[in-house]
Scaffold this active site. Structure first.
Site, mmCIF file in Angstrom:
data_model
loop_
_atom_site.group_PDB
_atom_site.id
_atom_site.type_symbol
_atom_site.label_atom_id
_atom_site.label_comp_id
_atom_site.label_asym_id
_atom_site.label_seq_id
_atom_site.Cartn_x
_atom_site.Cartn_y
_atom_site.Cartn_z
ATOM 1 N N SER A 65 -119.174 -55.625 4.105
ATOM 2 C CA SER A 65 -120.445 -55.180 3.533
ATOM 3 C C SER A 65 -121.637 -55.829 4.218
ATOM 4 C CB SER A 65 -120.478 -55.498 2.031
ATOM 5 O OG SER A 65 -119.457 -54.812 1.347
ATOM 6 N N LYS A 66 -122.791 -55.206 4.072
ATOM 7 C CA LYS A 66 -124.031 -55.779 4.588
ATOM 8 C C LYS A 66 -124.273 -57.157 3.974
ATOM 9 C CE LYS A 66 -126.564 -51.370 4.978
ATOM 10 N NZ LYS A 66 -127.798 -50.679 4.520
#
EC number: 2.1.1.77
Length: 322
Positions: A170-171
């Site tokens: 994920s970011k």
């Protein structure tokens, strides 16, 4: 002497004696031969060195100089000019290869420096992440160690990156946001993560919570997460290979649950494993449609409160193991 003998030997014995050869003549011949040989040597020395090529001096390996000397009688033909130029090119390539690791090393040092991660943390702070524990955890965990080497240059960008098996890391902004929502300023004792992936979010959680339990349903990712976490020597993470929708009833209840995959709803089993006063953070929605980051708080044994927050995009939450 009788007449018959005189006919056979017309000369007297005295006439047959020869005078001995004088030694001066033999010495003179030797001197003449020596003079002729010296003249030939002198003439040969005066001729240009085509008959006896001289090897030019060359440097010894340790800085000395090899003296010039006549070439041997059997000698290979001199290399063509093009061949003489090819040798330095080969050396240049070898030098380039030896220099390449230094360039890569310099890039790696710049990539892994605290300054690079601090810039990422500054962006997170500017985007609204305020919990100092979360910011410190994001600064401490080397994200580049959890992605493929070919993607390491993008490790500290605010981007989701593929980790294989149709999954992503994920970011950084999403990881920080979800952990901050789950913690809500509290001291977390026990946290459950659904979807270990490459292990990065679990590593960040380990710096915020006392104990972290993480479940991964894809066996190769489970093994990869173990390898990624091993160099960090994180003592408070417990990885499990299994179905994340089922959770870990034996380790419940949990102060916080973080789900790193989107389902149409939050599985009932996970809601039941949330401690009273605990918080669950998960993306909810279809993969092809709108997904919303959702916060669920358990306010009573049979009561949960839901808050819909940010639009996000996650891989789907699936059941079973592979």
């Amino acid at each position: 002497m009788s007449g018959e003998r005189a006919k056979r030997f017309p000369l007297a014995l005295e006439d047959l004696k020869r005078e001995p050869r004088k030694p001066e003549g033999r010495v003179a011949e030797r001197q003449a031969a020596g003079d002729a040989a010296r003249q030939r040597l002198t003439a040969a020395a005066a001729v240009p060195a085509a008959a006896s090529p001289i090897v030019p001096e060359r440097r010894a390996p340790h800085g000395g100089v090899f003296a010039a000397k006549p070439a041997r009688a059997k000698q290979h033909a001199p290399a063509a000019p093009g061949a003489a130029k090819r040798a330095p090119q080969g050396g240049a390539k070898q030098g380039d290869r030896s220099a390449a690791p230094n360039v890569a090393l310099s890039g790696a040092l710049a990539l892994t420096s605290e300054r690079v991660r601090e810039r990422m943390v500054e962006r997170l702070r500017a985007n609204g992440v305020a919990d100092p524990r979360v910011l410190a955890a994001m600064s401490a965990v080397p994200r580049h160690m959890f992605v493929d080497p070919g993607l390491a240059a993008q490790a500290y960008e605010d981007a989701a990156l593929p980790i294989g098996h149709q999954q992503t890391i994920s970011k950084p902004s999403v990881v920080a946001r979800m952990i901050e929502l789950a913690a809500a300023g509290r001291a977390l004792e026990r946290v459950l993560e659904i979807g270990t992936g490459c292990g990065y979010q679990a590593a960040v959680l380990s710096r915020v919570a006392r104990d972290v339990y993480s479940i991964e349903r894809v066996r190769p990712l489970y093994e990869r997460a173990k390898l990624n976490l091993r160099p960090l020597r994180v003592p408070n993470i417990r990885l499990h290979y299994g179905d994340g929708r089922v959770g870990l009833p034996a380790a419940a209840p949990f102060d916080a649950i973080v789900i790193a995959a989107a389902g149409l709803d939050v599985p009932r089993a996970l809601l039941e494993q949330l401690a009273i006063g605990g918080r669950l953070v998960a993306p909810v929605g279809e993969q092809a449609g709108e997904q919303v980051l959702t916060l669920v708080e358990r306010v009573a044994p049979a009561q949960w409160r839901e808050s819909r927050l940010d639009r996000v995009f996650f891989v789907p939450l699936k059941s079973g193991v592979i």
